[in-house]
Design a protein around this motif. Structure first.
Motif, short mmCIF file in Angstrom:
data_model
loop_
_atom_site.label_atom_id
_atom_site.label_comp_id
_atom_site.label_asym_id
_atom_site.label_seq_id
_atom_site.Cartn_x
_atom_site.Cartn_y
_atom_site.Cartn_z
N PRO A 150 -5.26 -5.69 -4.77
CA PRO A 150 -5.20 -5.40 -3.18
C PRO A 150 -5.71 -6.84 -2.47
O PRO A 150 -6.49 -7.68 -3.21
N SER A 193 2.18 1.53 -3.63
CA SER A 193 1.03 2.24 -4.66
C SER A 193 0.54 3.49 -4.13
O SER A 193 -0.18 4.11 -5.02
N THR A 227 -3.75 -2.04 -16.11
CA THR A 227 -3.05 -0.57 -16.00
C THR A 227 -1.56 -0.65 -16.57
O THR A 227 -0.83 0.37 -16.55
N ALA A 237 -1.77 7.92 -5.11
CA ALA A 237 -2.02 6.70 -5.65
C ALA A 237 -2.47 6.66 -7.11
O ALA A 237 -1.81 6.13 -7.95
N HIS A 238 -3.58 7.75 -7.33
CA HIS A 238 -3.72 7.69 -8.79
C HIS A 238 -2.89 8.14 -9.80
O HIS A 238 -2.94 7.89 -11.02
N VAL A 269 -0.22 5.05 -10.29
CA VAL A 269 -0.70 3.91 -11.32
C VAL A 269 -0.21 4.21 -13.10
O VAL A 269 0.42 3.42 -13.40
N GLY A 272 -9.41 -0.71 -15.03
CA GLY A 272 -7.99 -0.85 -15.05
C GLY A 272 -7.37 0.09 -15.93
O GLY A 272 -6.26 0.56 -15.79
N ARG A 308 0.85 -1.20 0.09
CA ARG A 308 -0.18 0.06 0.01
C ARG A 308 0.82 1.07 0.02
O ARG A 308 0.34 2.32 -0.42
N HIS A 331 -1.74 -2.94 -8.97
CA HIS A 331 -1.87 -3.42 -7.60
C HIS A 331 -3.14 -4.18 -7.34
O HIS A 331 -4.29 -3.68 -7.52
N ILE A 355 -1.41 4.40 -1.37
CA ILE A 355 -2.46 4.40 -0.55
C ILE A 355 -2.19 4.91 0.56
O ILE A 355 -2.74 5.67 1.20
#
Lengths: 351, 256
Positions: free
Chosen positions: B104, B70, B172, B92-93, B96, B122, B67, B102, B72
């Motif tokens: 999760p 990525s 992604t 996070a956005h 990506v 994705g 986390r 990721h 979060i």
């Protein structure tokens, strides 16, 4: 000897069943008394129903704002009624100006479109600012905190408008083109009410298209399901949240003008009751559910308009219309007893 | 602990490459949940084409590590680098878009949306013809998802949801794929199937960082591994060495 009741027979369900029967009897008896007395002509009933639908459309449009925001933040934006009021109040000045200059009757379509645009953009702007200033800093706070902020923001907005625009009620200029009735499949409908219903339908279709078919709408649904994972998909969650507020604001602004057209009067306090009613409608339909907000709005609107006459008209209650709010909120309580998630609500896991 | 090949704080695990060749690099990462100190200086790296596994018991900080990578969670100290670029403070956005996919813990598919919509999400930040290529690749890896593409993700079985979570992360177009407990709650047969697919994904050129409680399976597919204990890397070695390591066998492979 021990006496044992059957397992599925318990006190609560007995009381609920009793309540159901009492309600059913009262509704049937009241309706029968009214209908058999013949106090209201079929035309009068039709008027009440159409008025209820028009009023319900306005509730539905406001309710969408509550439900959209609840969908992404699990929070009730109690200042939404004031977002609605601000649009209608601001657009009033444009409307008055158009009325005085005669533009509103010279070119009613353009004039109305401008009035709508002003109201919608104002409400949208207020909703955006509200989210940025009042809610975003509290994103990670306990859930009660934004609720209190919302009430504070509601008082702040309504009293600011009272200070800026004054305390007295204002009335929108009348539009000649909207006077009189329209013949719809043999049913004469007041033109203002037809406009309200038609606009609400168009806006609701646009909203459904936006949520179901566009990229941003899909992102909105993703955010409402799971914010962390939405971010992992590359969705800017904060931007989607503010977009949600903006969309809710646009709809509330449109509802503001429609409300002003139906009820003619606007003032700084006009957001309060419609706000509560729309919130009721959203809960009635199932909060977080877009179709639910519309169904809830229409149901509440019609109940409020028809209910008092239908249930109390035969019982010689002097002016049943005064009891519309009583009927409306009684219905809310009853619906929530029997369907806690609302008419179209699904049971949300946890949260 | 001192007899182990690499200890927390030191760099240079066996398969170490020069820094530029690392897809992912964590340096002294500290992450907190409020006052709870979850990661206490995690240092690790992943080279292109590898499967690296992060094993450890419940609550060791494995998911927190992913986390944090990525975005979060945000590291309070230390750095996270992706292809040499510092992404420690990046939301996070945006991470990506730079190439972290990721899947999760607990799958977390969008259950009210269809399989196809989940996969489309994705590719939210992407456009162009290669999205369709990647979608074809995911459907190739997981034919079950293709069969069920119009079905709501919430109606899928646990194994299918896991496939969807992995497929969605692949959409992604990641330069490193983070997989968090892909075997959780799956039957042994399904677990084996998922691990086979993970190897396949890796063979196709995707770098994988795999978090697992099922250490045996993880060490089987991985080239290297790290052992995480209460927020610290206590061991780092090749997967084969870790699988043979006495301490690891005792603690994580269920041997006495």
């Amino acid at each position: 000897m021990r006496f044992r009741l059957p397992q599925r027979f318990n006190l609560v369900s007995t009381i609920l069943w009793g309540l159901r029967i009492v309600v059913a009897v009262l509704v049937l008896a009241g309706s029968w008394a009214t209908l058999s007395s013949g106090k209201l002509t079929p035309d009068a009933w039709r008027e009440l129903i159409v008025f209820g639908i028009a009023q319900g459309s306005v509730y539905g449009l406001i309710a969408l704002g509550y439900t959209l925001v609840y969908g992404v933040l699990f929070m009730i934006n109690f200042a939404h009624g004031d977002v609605f009021m601000t649009g209608a109040m601001t657009a009033f000045f444009v409307a008055r100006n158009f009325g005085e200059s005669g533009f509103i009757n010279a070119n009613p379509i353009v004039a109305l479109l401008i009035i709508f645009a002003v109201s919608m953009l104002t409400s949208m702007l207020v909703a955006i600012v509200l989210e940025r200033i009042a809610y975003r800093p509290l994103r990670r706070a306990p859930r009660l905190v934004p609720l209190i902020t919302a009430i504070g923001a509601s008082l702040f907005i309504s009293n600011s408008i009272r200070g800026i625009y004054g305390e007295q009620s204002q009335s929108y200029p009348s539009v000649t083109a909207l006077q009189g009735r329209l013949d719809l499949f043999g049913i004469p409908i007041l033109k203002t009410q037809a406009l309200v219903i038609a606009s609400a339908i168009v806006l609701m279709i646009a909203l459904v298209y936006f949520v179901e078919r566009t990229r941003t709408g899909r992102a909105m649904r993703a955010v409402s399901e799971d914010k962390d994972v939405a971010a992992l998909m590359g969705i800017n969650v904060d931007r989607i949240i503010v977009t949600t507020f903006a969309v809710g604001g646009l709809l509330a602004g449109a509802a503001g003008v429609l409300y002003a057209l139906v009820f003619n009067e606007v003032d700084w306090f006009m957001g309060f009751l419609p706000g509560i009613k729309a919130f009721t409608a959203a809960v009635l339909g199932g909060i977080g559910n877009i179709a639910g907000a519309m169904v809830g709005g229409l149901t509440l609107g019609v109940l409020e308009s028809v209910g008092p006459f239908l249930l109390l008209g035969g019982a010689n209650v002097p002016s049943p219309n005064q009891l519309r709010d009583v009927i409306a909120f009684t219905v809310l309580v009853l619906v929530l007893i029997f369907r806690p998630n609302g008419i179209l609500g699904r049971s949300e896991p946890g949260r | 602990m001192s007899s182990q090949p690499a200890v927390h704080g030191q760099s240079g695990p066996p398969a170490a490459q020069t820094p530029a060749e690392r897809v992912l690099e964590l340096n002294g990462v500290h992450t907190y949940y409020g006052n709870i100190h979850a990661l206490k200086g995690v240092t690790m790296d992943v080279a292109p084409g590898e499967i690296v596994t992060l094993i450890g018991s419940n609550g060791a900080g494995k998911s927190t590590t992913l986390r944090t990578i990525s975005g979060i969670e945000r590291a309070r100290e230390g750095t996270v680098r992706l292809n040499g670029r510092d992404i420690t403070k990046m939301p996070a956005h945006e991470v990506v878009a730079l190439g972290v996919g990721h899947a999760p813990e607990g799958r977390r598919v969008f259950s009210r949306m269809s399989v196809a919509e989940n996969l489309d999400l994705g590719a939210f930040r992407r456009s162009g013809p290669d999205v369709a290529t990647d979608l074809a690749r995911v459907y190739d890896l997981f034919p079950r998802l293709k069969e069920r593409r119009t079905q709501k993700a919430g109606t899928l079985s646990g194994g299918e949801q896991q496939m969807l979570a992995i497929g969605r992360a692949l959409m992604t177009q990641p330069s490193v794929l983070l997989l968090d407990e892909p075997s959780m709650g799956l039957s042994p047969i399904l677990t084996e199937q998922i691990f086979k697919i993970i190897s396949e994904i890796n063979d196709q050129g995707t770098t994988v960082l795999l978090v697992e409680q099922n250490a045996l399976m993880a060490l089987n597919v991985a080239q290297r591994g790290y052992v995480l204990q209460t927020g610290k890397i206590i061991l780092s070695d090749t997967a084969a060495n870790l699988a043979a390591n006495e301490q690891v066998r005792q603690a994580y492979l269920g041997e006495i």
